[in-house]
Design an enzyme around this catalytic site. Sequence first.
Site, PDB file in Angstrom:
ATOM      1  N   TRP A 173       0.837  -1.216   0.000  1.00  5.90           N
ATOM      2  CA  TRP A 173       0.000   0.000   0.000  1.00  5.90           C
ATOM      3  C   TRP A 173       0.867   1.261   0.000  1.00  5.90           C
ATOM      4  O   TRP A 173       0.657   2.175  -0.815  1.00  5.90           O
ATOM      5  CB  TRP A 173      -0.888  -0.047   1.247  1.00  5.90           C
ATOM      6  N   HIS A 230      13.198  -3.404   3.608  1.00  3.95           N
ATOM      7  CA  HIS A 230      12.762  -3.965   4.894  1.00  3.95           C
ATOM      8  C   HIS A 230      13.909  -3.889   5.911  1.00  3.95           C
ATOM      9  O   HIS A 230      13.754  -4.320   7.053  1.00  3.95           O
ATOM     10  CB  HIS A 230      12.395  -5.443   4.741  1.00  3.95           C
ATOM     11  N   ARG A 251       2.318  -1.403  12.130  1.00  3.56           N
ATOM     12  CA  ARG A 251       0.975  -1.960  12.292  1.00  3.56           C
ATOM     13  C   ARG A 251       0.926  -2.739  13.594  1.00  3.56           C
ATOM     14  O   ARG A 251       1.978  -3.235  14.061  1.00  3.56           O
ATOM     15  CB  ARG A 251       0.753  -2.902  11.098  1.00  3.56           C
ATOM     16  N   SER A 283      -1.196 -11.592   9.254  1.00  4.44           N
ATOM     17  CA  SER A 283      -0.941 -11.405   7.830  1.00  4.44           C
ATOM     18  C   SER A 283       0.256 -12.257   7.386  1.00  4.44           C
ATOM     19  O   SER A 283       0.215 -12.932   6.349  1.00  4.44           O
ATOM     20  CB  SER A 283      -0.671  -9.914   7.569  1.00  4.44           C
ATOM     21  N   TYR A 328      -0.513   1.907   9.983  1.00  8.77           N
ATOM     22  CA  TYR A 328      -1.505   1.317   9.063  1.00  8.77           C
ATOM     23  C   TYR A 328      -2.916   1.672   9.519  1.00  8.77           C
ATOM     24  O   TYR A 328      -3.767   2.057   8.713  1.00  8.77           O
ATOM     25  CB  TYR A 328      -1.298  -0.196   9.060  1.00  8.77           C
ATOM     26  N   LYS A 350      -6.944  -9.429   3.084  1.00  9.23           N
ATOM     27  CA  LYS A 350      -8.148  -8.729   3.536  1.00  9.23           C
ATOM     28  C   LYS A 350      -7.971  -7.211   3.547  1.00  9.23           C
ATOM     29  O   LYS A 350      -8.889  -6.469   3.267  1.00  9.23           O
ATOM     30  CB  LYS A 350      -8.501  -9.181   4.951  1.00  9.23           C
TER      31      LYS A 350
HETATM   32  P1  PAP Z   1       5.246  -7.157   2.232  1.00 10.81           P
HETATM   33  O1  PAP Z   1       5.810  -6.405   3.388  1.00 10.81           O
HETATM   34  O2  PAP Z   1       5.650  -8.584   2.222  1.00 10.81           O
HETATM   35  O3  PAP Z   1       5.471  -6.510   0.919  1.00 10.81           O
HETATM   36  P2  PAP Z   1       2.618  -6.092   2.831  1.00 10.81           P
HETATM   37  O4  PAP Z   1       2.113  -5.402   1.634  1.00 10.81           O
HETATM   38  O5  PAP Z   1       3.086  -5.253   3.958  1.00 10.81           O
HETATM   39  O6  PAP Z   1       3.671  -7.211   2.426  1.00 10.81           O
HETATM   40  O7  PAP Z   1       1.531  -7.023   3.477  1.00 10.81           O
HETATM   41  C1  PAP Z   1       0.363  -7.422   2.893  1.00 10.81           C
HETATM   42  C2  PAP Z   1      -0.742  -6.883   3.763  1.00 10.81           C
HETATM   43  O8  PAP Z   1      -1.134  -5.609   3.301  1.00 10.81           O
HETATM   44  C3  PAP Z   1      -1.957  -7.772   3.667  1.00 10.81           C
HETATM   45  O9  PAP Z   1      -2.646  -7.615   4.908  1.00 10.81           O
HETATM   46  P3  PAP Z   1      -3.665  -8.710   5.470  1.00 10.81           P
HETATM   47  O10 PAP Z   1      -2.981 -10.024   5.356  1.00 10.81           O
HETATM   48  O11 PAP Z   1      -3.949  -8.312   6.883  1.00 10.81           O
HETATM   49  O12 PAP Z   1      -4.878  -8.620   4.608  1.00 10.81           O
HETATM   50  C4  PAP Z   1      -2.688  -7.116   2.514  1.00 10.81           C
HETATM   51  O13 PAP Z   1      -4.033  -7.488   2.423  1.00 10.81           O
HETATM   52  C5  PAP Z   1      -2.507  -5.665   2.864  1.00 10.81           C
HETATM   53  N1  PAP Z   1      -2.663  -4.765   1.714  1.00 10.81           N
HETATM   54  C6  PAP Z   1      -2.200  -4.947   0.454  1.00 10.81           C
HETATM   55  N2  PAP Z   1      -2.556  -3.914  -0.302  1.00 10.81           N
HETATM   56  C7  PAP Z   1      -3.266  -3.068   0.476  1.00 10.81           C
HETATM   57  C8  PAP Z   1      -3.910  -1.818   0.228  1.00 10.81           C
HETATM   58  N3  PAP Z   1      -3.907  -1.251  -0.953  1.00 10.81           N
HETATM   59  N4  PAP Z   1      -4.551  -1.230   1.277  1.00 10.81           N
HETATM   60  C9  PAP Z   1      -4.563  -1.796   2.496  1.00 10.81           C
HETATM   61  N5  PAP Z   1      -3.970  -2.981   2.786  1.00 10.81           N
HETATM   62  C10 PAP Z   1      -3.325  -3.606   1.777  1.00 10.81           C
END
Ligand code: PAP
Length: 335
Positions: free
Chosen positions: A80, A136, A159, A167, A226, A297
């Site tokens: 995001w 990261h 978060r 997640s 977040y 989600k």
């Molecule tokens: P990464 O650090 O491995 O790149 P990251 O994008 O931080 O991953 O984590 C994915 C989480 O962000 C997921 O959360 P959840 O498992 O609780 O659902 C994912 O759904 C959420 N996510 C991805 N895109 C968005 C977005 N545009 N807005 C809000 N949450 C998002």
Amino acid sequence: MESTMDSKRSQSSRGEEEELISTLHKRQGLNSFNLNLVKYQGFWYADMSLVATTISAQRHFQAQRSDIFVCTAPKTGTTWLKALAFAIVSRTAVDGDSTADPFVSKSPHECLPALEYAETFAPFHRDPRNPLIATHVPFSSLPKSASDSSGCKIVYICRDPKDTFVSMYHFFAKLAASRNMEPVPLNKAFEFFCEGASSFGPYWDHVLGYWKASLYQPDRILFLKYEDMKENTAFHVRKLAEFIGYGFTLEEEGNRVVEKIVRMCSFDHLSNLEVNKNGKIAENTPWEMENKLYFRKGTVNDWENHLTPEMAAHMDLITEKKLSGSGLNLIYGKK
Ligand code: PAP
């Protein structure tokens, strides 16, 4: 092309890196592909190659004043924040009612080079029009030019550890399933995370590193949550844009550019794009991933559907202890 001297120097520094890496502590933890985690400068890395590229970045990467680092611990909103930052810096003169959508053809992860995935995303060969770099890597292990001297900007998102864990657990479980591997059971994964043995963990130390740095250098480091971003995304998009030097003009405000960026980077919009349903990033590399793994989600307090009250209380206690006296609160949802 590398001169003979450069080549000899880089061979000897690679030799030193390999020697150093071979001495690092390893252990099982919450990680992809059942690999052992490797501890470097107090944090757990997914594998040796990631430590090697981090060391290489520390030694050779020279941040510029114009650079903007998008820093996150995994699963705290990386996708995001990358999307929002990229949409902000790459917006062109807006023509009244349309903002070109860069995410139709590529995942937000492909829009930013990543510091520690050098072989995959090549941060040393950057597009001069893109000031963004993702990482990261914990604050204390960033190249010195990024953490101190260059004057570049850093934005960080964190978060609630409970949602971050949930997640991460789902991400690795799906990843294991896609490779016909046994996923780590929830209880075991929880234990690993609480012990700090997760990719770029201990999570709390990662957050605290950037939090403290943001208190010392508030003009240079923007610390976001977040949960706050979900509550009022437009407000934080304006704040982010202003902070990194890309504030919105009155004309853009009139054209509702902020609202368009919020929509373009929203979970609903991104997760429904064909590229994120069926595409992959880093294809044919060890870091190849299906884009859909990054969208589950996208909500706050989903931990309530996965953790027992005892697990939640245990994690909250760790959070309270770790963050005690820091002025930072990361505990959300029902007690
Ligand atoms: P990464 O650090 O491995 O790149 P990251 O994008 O931080 O991953 O984590 C994915 C989480 O962000 C997921 O959360 P959840 O498992 O609780 O659902 C994912 O759904 C959420 N996510 C991805 N895109 C968005 C977005 N545009 N807005 C809000 N949450 C998002």
